[in-house]
Design a protein around this motif. Sequence first.
Motif, mmCIF file in Angstrom:
data_model
loop_
_atom_site.group_PDB
_atom_site.id
_atom_site.type_symbol
_atom_site.label_atom_id
_atom_site.label_comp_id
_atom_site.label_asym_id
_atom_site.label_seq_id
_atom_site.Cartn_x
_atom_site.Cartn_y
_atom_site.Cartn_z
ATOM 1 N N LEU A 169 0.829 -1.200 0.000
ATOM 2 C CA LEU A 169 0.000 0.000 0.000
ATOM 3 C C LEU A 169 0.866 1.254 0.000
ATOM 4 C CD1 LEU A 169 -2.645 -0.970 2.723
ATOM 5 C CD2 LEU A 169 -2.985 -0.901 0.251
ATOM 6 N N LYS A 170 0.516 2.184 -0.866
ATOM 7 C CA LYS A 170 1.189 3.477 -0.863
ATOM 8 C C LYS A 170 0.490 4.355 0.174
ATOM 9 C CE LYS A 170 3.892 2.339 -4.270
ATOM 10 N NZ LYS A 170 5.323 2.078 -4.038
ATOM 11 N N ILE A 171 1.204 4.717 1.203
ATOM 12 C CA ILE A 171 0.586 5.449 2.310
ATOM 13 C C ILE A 171 1.340 6.742 2.586
ATOM 14 C CG2 ILE A 171 -0.297 3.338 3.376
ATOM 15 C CD1 ILE A 171 2.023 3.506 5.376
ATOM 16 N N SER A 172 0.605 7.728 3.082
ATOM 17 C CA SER A 172 1.235 8.983 3.510
ATOM 18 C C SER A 172 1.396 9.017 5.028
ATOM 19 C CB SER A 172 0.388 10.177 3.055
ATOM 20 O OG SER A 172 -0.922 10.097 3.588
ATOM 21 N N CYS A 173 0.727 8.077 5.722
ATOM 22 C CA CYS A 173 0.823 7.970 7.171
ATOM 23 C C CYS A 173 0.318 6.582 7.557
ATOM 24 C CB CYS A 173 -0.013 9.058 7.856
ATOM 25 S SG CYS A 173 -1.748 9.022 7.352
ATOM 26 N N LEU A 174 0.594 6.178 8.783
ATOM 27 C CA LEU A 174 0.186 4.841 9.207
ATOM 28 C C LEU A 174 -1.325 4.723 9.366
ATOM 29 C CD1 LEU A 174 2.965 3.781 11.741
ATOM 30 C CD2 LEU A 174 2.682 3.141 9.353
#
Length: 483
Positions: A169-174
């Motif tokens: 998954l491409k995430i910007s935060c957890l």
Amino acid sequence: MEKLKKLPTAVWGKDITLAVLWEMWMQHNGLKTVEEAQAVFKKHGIRGRKSLPAWLANTPTIDLVTTGLQSILETTGVDIDAWMVCEAKRQLWNECPDLREHIDFDRDIHREDVVNRLRKIIKEYGGNFYLALQMGVPSGTLSGWNRGINKPGVEMLKILLSNLMRGFLKISCLEDAQFILMCRAILGGDSQEFFPGVTDFASALQEFLHRYPGHTAVKIESLTGIKENTISRLLEWKPEKEKTSCYPETVEGILRALVERSYPALLETFDEHRKTYRKKEDAGIWEVEVPLKDLMDVKPVAKQSKAKPSVQKKVEPVATPVATPVVSEPKPITPSKDSFEDVVIDGLEALVARLKARTETVATPSVTPIYEPIGSVIGGVEHCLDPKTWHLRKDERVTMEQIEDVRTAIVHLRKVLVALSELNPDLIRKTITPILGPELAELFVAHEGLHHLMGSKAAWEIVQGTRSMVGVASEFNKSNGGK
């Protein structure tokens, strides 16, 4: 002692198997039979002499992939570590045709190369846990690979390589990872399948908060049940790379609110799943037996227009030629027995007609009650607030059409309750209660019955006590003219 020739570095490809490697080594050393090769093993102290026939049959043994791995490489040149990576890729080639374009036998030849790719992603995620959930392996296993305590075998290499090829998954935060994985586990798919435009936690939070513009944290808590301090943090929340400022329970709360809005009929099932989906967390698995997606034959509730909703079948007062306004008392409406929606809609029509007539009078006329006494039969159904008539129908099944009927009724009922809750208490006491007191009382008591506390005698006593107090208050208000 005759010097052994080491096998030159192999050109790895999907045709290289364990048997092919040992056959190449035997040919390189002029060994024609298994017995000759075993004798060489014994002479040169190579471990695995008895296992050689199995290797030549493409069957690895425990000593090959553990303690004997390094000594075999140093003595024979057969690179078992590289073979394990090649074998994992070869099996993926055969089992997963969709990955073939991503399989490169000349890249990441050794297990350390593969683990190094994983280490970079672990750093981006700030830990192992949410990566392990995507792979379906224990978090401690990833920790062991990351720290170099152990290395993956062929089966684990297949899992690791397939995830690296498909991408995490491409995430910007957890919070993104938490929200998306919760959706997959509980709902059975990605968030945008169920909530259009919601792709990550930030968009989920925006969807949650957009209904409360300018509301304080206290007000939002009263409307949603999410704690004030949590709402305060959410109002100030911003994504932070490799960090999380929200507990998983907070993320669950946002997801629950979205489900309640779009799929209210499935909210109880969601709450059950919420208690169970993390049972196999230590094994790297978030799941439920039947995801909500499999139960969703209903479409999400359309977003409500900002314009004031009109009430269907608006009842106008009867016009008269007399100068002095005359109240036209609406005829009592007999609740329909077809569906719950009919019962509520009929009641709403009567409510609107009576309020309309009430507001257009000069004097305060007597209004003919159209309500039933508290505790009476409604729409041919004996209500559930008596332990003798309460029947918990656990195996009851309803159609999607019936669920839609209830959804429509709930939407209208919610509008009425929200409107009443924001009126001045003095106005409710002096104007609304004399007209609607008994019906409101019945509704509030019925709300008590919705709490699934009916398994205890004390709970029934609380409900019965509430009904008694409401009845006394109703009679008192009636005798005092609603003052």
